[in-house]
Design a protein around this motif. Structure first.
Motif, PDB file in Angstrom:
ATOM      1  N   ASP A  70     -25.892  61.095  -9.424  1.00 41.43           N
ATOM      2  CA  ASP A  70     -25.301  60.751  -8.112  1.00 41.43           C
ATOM      3  C   ASP A  70     -26.093  59.493  -7.668  1.00 41.43           C
ATOM      4  OD1 ASP A  70     -24.978  60.710  -5.495  1.00 41.43           O
ATOM      5  OD2 ASP A  70     -25.994  62.675  -5.034  1.00 41.43           O
ATOM      6  N   THR A  71     -25.272  58.451  -7.657  1.00 38.61           N
ATOM      7  CA  THR A  71     -25.681  57.026  -7.430  1.00 38.61           C
ATOM      8  C   THR A  71     -25.962  56.848  -5.954  1.00 38.61           C
ATOM      9  OG1 THR A  71     -23.428  56.378  -7.031  1.00 38.61           O
ATOM     10  CG2 THR A  71     -24.608  55.999  -9.367  1.00 38.61           C
ATOM     11  N   ASP A  72     -25.569  57.719  -5.037  1.00 42.15           N
ATOM     12  CA  ASP A  72     -25.768  57.708  -3.545  1.00 42.15           C
ATOM     13  C   ASP A  72     -27.377  58.049  -3.153  1.00 42.15           C
ATOM     14  OD1 ASP A  72     -23.278  56.761  -2.991  1.00 42.15           O
ATOM     15  OD2 ASP A  72     -22.800  58.969  -2.502  1.00 42.15           O
ATOM     16  N   MET A  73     -27.905  58.981  -4.134  1.00 35.49           N
ATOM     17  CA  MET A  73     -29.187  59.520  -4.245  1.00 35.49           C
ATOM     18  C   MET A  73     -30.173  58.540  -4.554  1.00 35.49           C
ATOM     19  SD  MET A  73     -30.932  62.976  -5.560  1.00 35.49           S
ATOM     20  CE  MET A  73     -31.186  62.318  -7.160  1.00 35.49           C
ATOM     21  N   ASN A  74     -29.905  57.831  -5.830  1.00 34.32           N
ATOM     22  CA  ASN A  74     -30.648  56.922  -6.254  1.00 34.32           C
ATOM     23  C   ASN A  74     -32.162  56.875  -5.907  1.00 34.32           C
ATOM     24  OD1 ASN A  74     -31.113  54.367  -7.719  1.00 34.32           O
ATOM     25  ND2 ASN A  74     -30.448  53.199  -5.716  1.00 34.32           N
ATOM     26  N   ASP A  75     -32.956  58.152  -6.182  1.00 35.37           N
ATOM     27  CA  ASP A  75     -34.182  58.273  -5.635  1.00 35.37           C
ATOM     28  C   ASP A  75     -35.011  58.419  -7.225  1.00 35.37           C
ATOM     29  OD1 ASP A  75     -36.735  59.273  -4.945  1.00 35.37           O
ATOM     30  OD2 ASP A  75     -36.052  60.356  -3.446  1.00 35.37           O
ATOM     31  N   LYS A  76     -35.894  57.281  -7.296  1.00 34.23           N
ATOM     32  CA  LYS A  76     -36.447  57.098  -8.367  1.00 34.23           C
ATOM     33  C   LYS A  76     -37.610  58.290  -8.689  1.00 34.23           C
ATOM     34  CE  LYS A  76     -34.491  53.452 -10.001  1.00 34.23           C
ATOM     35  NZ  LYS A  76     -33.764  53.766 -11.050  1.00 34.23           N
ATOM     36  N   LYS A  77     -38.111  58.814  -7.637  1.00 38.70           N
ATOM     37  CA  LYS A  77     -39.145  59.970  -7.608  1.00 38.70           C
ATOM     38  C   LYS A  77     -38.320  61.239  -8.171  1.00 38.70           C
ATOM     39  CE  LYS A  77     -42.909  61.982  -7.191  1.00 38.70           C
ATOM     40  NZ  LYS A  77     -44.123  61.800  -7.974  1.00 38.70           N
ATOM     41  N   GLU A  79     -35.653  61.373 -10.054  1.00 34.78           N
ATOM     42  CA  GLU A  79     -35.332  60.926 -11.358  1.00 34.78           C
ATOM     43  C   GLU A  79     -36.573  61.204 -12.451  1.00 34.78           C
ATOM     44  OE1 GLU A  79     -33.739  57.170 -12.314  1.00 34.78           O
ATOM     45  OE2 GLU A  79     -32.134  57.444 -10.733  1.00 34.78           O
ATOM     46  N   GLU A  80     -37.553  60.913 -11.927  1.00 33.86           N
ATOM     47  CA  GLU A  80     -39.139  60.851 -12.722  1.00 33.86           C
ATOM     48  C   GLU A  80     -39.326  62.357 -12.898  1.00 33.86           C
ATOM     49  OE1 GLU A  80     -43.639  60.145 -11.670  1.00 33.86           O
ATOM     50  OE2 GLU A  80     -42.462  58.563 -11.420  1.00 33.86           O
ATOM     51  N   LEU A  81     -39.294  63.153 -11.740  1.00 43.15           N
ATOM     52  CA  LEU A  81     -39.430  64.706 -11.699  1.00 43.15           C
ATOM     53  C   LEU A  81     -38.728  65.470 -12.535  1.00 43.15           C
ATOM     54  CD1 LEU A  81     -40.602  64.935  -8.018  1.00 43.15           C
ATOM     55  CD2 LEU A  81     -42.053  65.340  -9.987  1.00 43.15           C
ATOM     56  N   ILE A  82     -37.193  64.927 -12.505  1.00 43.91           N
ATOM     57  CA  ILE A  82     -36.289  65.780 -12.996  1.00 43.91           C
ATOM     58  C   ILE A  82     -36.595  65.654 -14.760  1.00 43.91           C
ATOM     59  CG2 ILE A  82     -33.764  65.735 -13.793  1.00 43.91           C
ATOM     60  CD1 ILE A  82     -33.286  65.632 -10.891  1.00 43.91           C
ATOM     61  N   PHE A  83     -36.917  64.457 -15.035  1.00 47.46           N
ATOM     62  CA  PHE A  83     -37.139  64.116 -16.596  1.00 47.46           C
ATOM     63  C   PHE A  83     -38.277  64.739 -16.965  1.00 47.46           C
ATOM     64  CE2 PHE A  83     -34.359  59.917 -16.004  1.00 47.46           C
ATOM     65  CZ  PHE A  83     -33.380  60.469 -16.980  1.00 47.46           C
ATOM     66  N   GLN A  84     -39.439  64.677 -16.203  1.00 45.59           N
ATOM     67  CA  GLN A  84     -40.535  65.503 -16.262  1.00 45.59           C
ATOM     68  C   GLN A  84     -40.515  66.844 -16.748  1.00 45.59           C
ATOM     69  OE1 GLN A  84     -43.749  65.333 -13.186  1.00 45.59           O
ATOM     70  NE2 GLN A  84     -44.967  64.302 -14.709  1.00 45.59           N
ATOM     71  N   GLU A 132     -43.029  74.228 -11.469  1.00 44.00           N
ATOM     72  CA  GLU A 132     -41.712  73.785 -10.599  1.00 44.00           C
ATOM     73  C   GLU A 132     -41.769  73.713  -9.180  1.00 44.00           C
ATOM     74  OE1 GLU A 132     -38.367  76.116 -12.122  1.00 44.00           O
ATOM     75  OE2 GLU A 132     -39.076  75.702 -14.148  1.00 44.00           O
ATOM     76  N   GLU A 133     -42.061  74.632  -8.549  1.00 43.35           N
ATOM     77  CA  GLU A 133     -42.139  74.839  -7.018  1.00 43.35           C
ATOM     78  C   GLU A 133     -43.304  74.062  -6.597  1.00 43.35           C
ATOM     79  OE1 GLU A 133     -42.519  79.071  -5.963  1.00 43.35           O
ATOM     80  OE2 GLU A 133     -40.347  79.510  -7.082  1.00 43.35           O
ATOM     81  N   ASP A 134     -44.047  73.749  -7.071  1.00 40.10           N
ATOM     82  CA  ASP A 134     -45.201  72.859  -6.592  1.00 40.10           C
ATOM     83  C   ASP A 134     -44.862  71.449  -6.718  1.00 40.10           C
ATOM     84  OD1 ASP A 134     -46.695  74.968  -5.562  1.00 40.10           O
ATOM     85  OD2 ASP A 134     -48.311  75.063  -7.183  1.00 40.10           O
ATOM     86  N   ASN A 135     -44.086  70.913  -7.679  1.00 39.68           N
ATOM     87  CA  ASN A 135     -43.710  69.797  -8.014  1.00 39.68           C
ATOM     88  C   ASN A 135     -42.342  69.470  -7.548  1.00 39.68           C
ATOM     89  OD1 ASN A 135     -46.250  68.441  -9.333  1.00 39.68           O
ATOM     90  ND2 ASN A 135     -45.972  70.456 -10.160  1.00 39.68           N
ATOM     91  N   LEU A 136     -41.416  69.529  -8.541  1.00 37.54           N
ATOM     92  CA  LEU A 136     -40.114  68.864  -8.258  1.00 37.54           C
ATOM     93  C   LEU A 136     -39.332  69.737  -7.079  1.00 37.54           C
ATOM     94  CD1 LEU A 136     -37.499  67.773  -9.165  1.00 37.54           C
ATOM     95  CD2 LEU A 136     -36.855  69.662 -10.740  1.00 37.54           C
ATOM     96  N   TYR A 137     -39.558  71.319  -7.069  1.00 39.86           N
ATOM     97  CA  TYR A 137     -38.962  71.944  -5.988  1.00 39.86           C
ATOM     98  C   TYR A 137     -39.415  71.344  -4.566  1.00 39.86           C
ATOM     99  CZ  TYR A 137     -36.900  75.254  -9.086  1.00 39.86           C
ATOM    100  OH  TYR A 137     -36.069  76.062  -9.927  1.00 39.86           O
ATOM    101  N   LEU A 138     -40.837  71.235  -4.450  1.00 41.92           N
ATOM    102  CA  LEU A 138     -41.237  70.894  -3.229  1.00 41.92           C
ATOM    103  C   LEU A 138     -40.654  69.612  -2.878  1.00 41.92           C
ATOM    104  CD1 LEU A 138     -43.613  71.078  -1.002  1.00 41.92           C
ATOM    105  CD2 LEU A 138     -45.239  70.006  -2.300  1.00 41.92           C
ATOM    106  N   TYR A 139     -40.536  68.233  -3.717  1.00 43.71           N
ATOM    107  CA  TYR A 139     -40.137  67.115  -3.265  1.00 43.71           C
ATOM    108  C   TYR A 139     -38.689  67.457  -3.158  1.00 43.71           C
ATOM    109  CZ  TYR A 139     -39.460  62.253  -3.393  1.00 43.71           C
ATOM    110  OH  TYR A 139     -39.078  60.937  -3.411  1.00 43.71           O
ATOM    111  N   LEU A 140     -37.835  67.915  -3.828  1.00 38.43           N
ATOM    112  CA  LEU A 140     -36.433  68.222  -3.387  1.00 38.43           C
ATOM    113  C   LEU A 140     -36.129  69.038  -1.996  1.00 38.43           C
ATOM    114  CD1 LEU A 140     -34.941  69.642  -6.789  1.00 38.43           C
ATOM    115  CD2 LEU A 140     -34.534  67.332  -5.724  1.00 38.43           C
TER     116      LEU A 140
END
Length: 143
Positions: A70-77, A79-84, A132-140
């Protein structure tokens, strides 16, 4: 009413958290039925656990792929959390799937090896869920 206008990411996080709870409950039912020596119920709950785990992991994979594209999202954080998230869970996911494939077969025997391994897997999954819930999910859920 307000949930109609809730961002898709927050809806996904709520759904995935609910699935996490259900997976843990099913996992504990598998263990409980094994301890009672109820092979039929152990297998039944294990199959439900497998179905839910496969659906959950597939949903996460697909939706995270969409987020990355999703190029509209373009959120580096994000992206980083998903790759992690993906890199840190890759080996655990493969081990889980191999284990479940072995024991979901009709001729599978629920022995002490099954019990010990499943208990370990459930503890690892609980730790993973918290991560997951304390990192990626929290950020999302905040974005």
């Amino acid at each position: 009413m307000f949930s109609l206008f809730e961002p898709k990411q927050r809806k996904l996080v709520k759904q995935w958290k609910k699935e996490h709870e259900e997976l843990v409950i099913l996992g504990e039912k598998v263990i409980g039925e094994y301890v009672k020596n109820n092979q039929e119920a152990t297998k039944r709950y294990l199959k439900k656990f497998v179905d839910m785990a496969v659906d959950h992991l597939g949903s996460e994979d697909i939706e995270m792929f969409k987020m990355l594209r999703d190029t509209d999202m373009n959120d580096k954080k994000v992206e980083e959390l998903i790759f992690q998230f993906q890199n840190s869970f890759k080996d655990t996911k493969m081990t889980l799937m191999k284990f479940l494939a072995k024991y979901v077969r009709d001729d599978a025997q629920f022995d002490e090896e099954f019990f010990d391994t499943f208990q370990n897997i459930l503890e690892i999954l609980k730790e993973r869920i918290n991560y997951e819930e304390d990192n990626l999910y929290l950020y999302l859920s905040l974005s």
